[in-house]
Design a protein around this motif. Structure first.
Motif, mmCIF file in Angstrom:
data_model
loop_
_atom_site.group_PDB
_atom_site.id
_atom_site.type_symbol
_atom_site.label_atom_id
_atom_site.label_comp_id
_atom_site.label_asym_id
_atom_site.label_seq_id
_atom_site.Cartn_x
_atom_site.Cartn_y
_atom_site.Cartn_z
ATOM 1 N N GLY A 92 46.675 11.926 -14.885
ATOM 2 C CA GLY A 92 45.823 10.957 -14.204
ATOM 3 C C GLY A 92 44.397 11.046 -14.698
ATOM 4 N N TYR A 93 43.521 10.262 -14.074
ATOM 5 C CA TYR A 93 42.136 10.199 -14.535
ATOM 6 C C TYR A 93 41.212 9.889 -13.366
ATOM 7 C CZ TYR A 93 37.960 7.940 -16.525
ATOM 8 O OH TYR A 93 36.672 7.572 -16.820
ATOM 9 N N GLY A 94 40.057 10.512 -13.391
ATOM 10 C CA GLY A 94 39.039 10.234 -12.386
ATOM 11 C C GLY A 94 37.858 11.166 -12.561
ATOM 12 N N THR A 132 34.422 13.161 -10.227
ATOM 13 C CA THR A 132 33.939 13.536 -8.901
ATOM 14 C C THR A 132 33.363 12.320 -8.189
ATOM 15 O OG1 THR A 132 33.405 15.757 -9.701
ATOM 16 C CG2 THR A 132 32.348 15.046 -7.660
ATOM 17 N N GLU A 133 32.667 11.476 -8.948
ATOM 18 C CA GLU A 133 32.024 10.292 -8.370
ATOM 19 C C GLU A 133 33.018 9.239 -7.889
ATOM 20 O OE1 GLU A 133 29.127 11.869 -11.552
ATOM 21 O OE2 GLU A 133 31.292 11.751 -11.214
ATOM 22 N N THR A 134 34.302 9.406 -8.264
ATOM 23 C CA THR A 134 35.318 8.436 -7.835
ATOM 24 C C THR A 134 36.338 9.068 -6.895
ATOM 25 O OG1 THR A 134 36.674 8.852 -9.810
ATOM 26 C CG2 THR A 134 35.053 7.068 -9.930
ATOM 27 N N SER A 135 36.001 10.142 -6.301
ATOM 28 C CA SER A 135 36.675 10.759 -5.135
ATOM 29 C C SER A 135 38.118 11.242 -5.237
ATOM 30 C CB SER A 135 36.600 9.783 -3.959
ATOM 31 O OG SER A 135 35.293 9.379 -3.704
ATOM 32 N N PRO A 136 38.629 11.818 -6.244
ATOM 33 C CA PRO A 136 38.197 11.785 -7.637
ATOM 34 C C PRO A 136 39.175 11.019 -8.518
ATOM 35 C CG PRO A 136 39.443 13.768 -7.266
ATOM 36 C CD PRO A 136 39.597 12.893 -6.041
ATOM 37 N N VAL A 137 39.960 10.079 -7.954
ATOM 38 C CA VAL A 137 41.023 9.442 -8.739
ATOM 39 C C VAL A 137 40.720 7.972 -9.015
ATOM 40 C CG1 VAL A 137 43.496 8.953 -8.873
ATOM 41 C CG2 VAL A 137 42.701 10.991 -7.666
ATOM 42 N N ILE A 138 40.970 7.560 -10.261
ATOM 43 C CA ILE A 138 40.903 6.151 -10.641
ATOM 44 C C ILE A 138 42.301 5.638 -10.975
ATOM 45 C CG2 ILE A 138 40.101 4.538 -12.425
ATOM 46 C CD1 ILE A 138 37.523 6.170 -12.597
ATOM 47 N N SER A 139 43.031 6.429 -11.740
ATOM 48 C CA SER A 139 44.378 6.021 -12.142
ATOM 49 C C SER A 139 45.275 7.244 -12.234
ATOM 50 C CB SER A 139 44.331 5.303 -13.499
ATOM 51 O OG SER A 139 43.921 6.210 -14.512
#
Length: 248
Positions: free
Chosen positions: A22-24, A26-33
């Motif tokens: 996966g990917y993310g 800290t600023e994206t809490s922490p997951v994007i995909s």
């Protein structure tokens, strides 16, 4: 953390241990995909599809932009830094990537690690590095060439595998340095570099490389604890090899 090599993902998958990359941030809490084995949501070499209620788009320069309830409100008491990364409702990740036709996200590089050759062409080193590290002969590699006429590479071979290959070909050496200066070894690794170069544009291809006689590790300070390259330190340590590549 460092990217998962597709070769390793296939090995684990074949052993019945699928790894969902996966990917993310800290600023994206922490997951994007994230990859998800269900409903054909897993593709090796990607970091999966975006999670629910999160939107991703790719900027004109290739940077991954993200919008959603997972994105932070801002950096604590740092309005200036917040304004640098939050623009028009999107968080600018600092990563370079692409979305394929099925919606899978692929990370290709860090924006700050891209460099421009003296000919004005941009090169994304991580994309080349990850492709070369699929070779069993190559343990670590750093693509260089900022401000130079061509991309090149410093390569730390997989010494154990290289020694096995040498034994199969009735080659023996008095130490690693002698092995790495043997033209037969250099030619064999050149084959791996040529194979990795196949899917890249002419200006991106690694034209020359040099082999390093020692390992890059966390303990000797050349890798971070998450196995990322400390590029400045590697270039400094192997400055003579770098200069030799460019004929200085």
């Amino acid at each position: 953390s460092a990217a998962l090599q597709p070769r390793l993902s296939r090995i684990f998958g074949a052993a019945g241990i699928p790894v969902m990359e996966g990917y993310g941030l800290t600023e994206t809490s922490p997951v994007i995909s994230v990859n998800d084995q269900r409903n054909r949501g897993w593709k090796i070499g990607s970091v999966g599809k975006t999670i629910d209620k999160v939107e991703v788009k790719i900027a004109s320069d290739g940077e991954i932009l993200c919008k959603g309830p997972n994105v932070m409100l801002g950096y604590y008491k740092d309005a200036e830094k917040t304004a640098e990364v939050l623009k028009d409702g999107y968080f600018h990740t600092g990563d370079i990537g692409e979305l394929d036709e099925e919606g899978f996200l692929k990370i290709t590089d860090r924006k700050k690690e891209m460099f421009k050759t003296s000919g004005g062409k941009y090169v994304a080193p991580q994309l080349l590095e990850n492709r070369m590290k699929q070779s069993r002969f190559i343990e670590q590699v750093m693509v260089v060439g900022e401000g130079e006429k061509m991309p090149a590479a410093l390569i730390q071979p997989n010494y154990e595998f290289l020694e096995e290959w040498a034994k199969k070909h009735d080659l023996s050496y008095n130490g690693t340095e002698q092995m790495l200066t043997d033209q037969r070894v250099i030619d064999r690794i050149q084959e791996e570099v040529d194979l990795a170069n196949e899917n890249f544009a002419k200006w991106e291809k690694v034209k020359q490389f040099r082999l390093t006689p020692d390992a890059w590790t966390v303990d000797n300070g050349l890798l971070t604890p998450t196995m990322k390259l400390k590029r400045a330190l590697i270039k400094q340590k192997y400055h003579s090899l770098y200069e030799d590549i460019y004929g200085r």
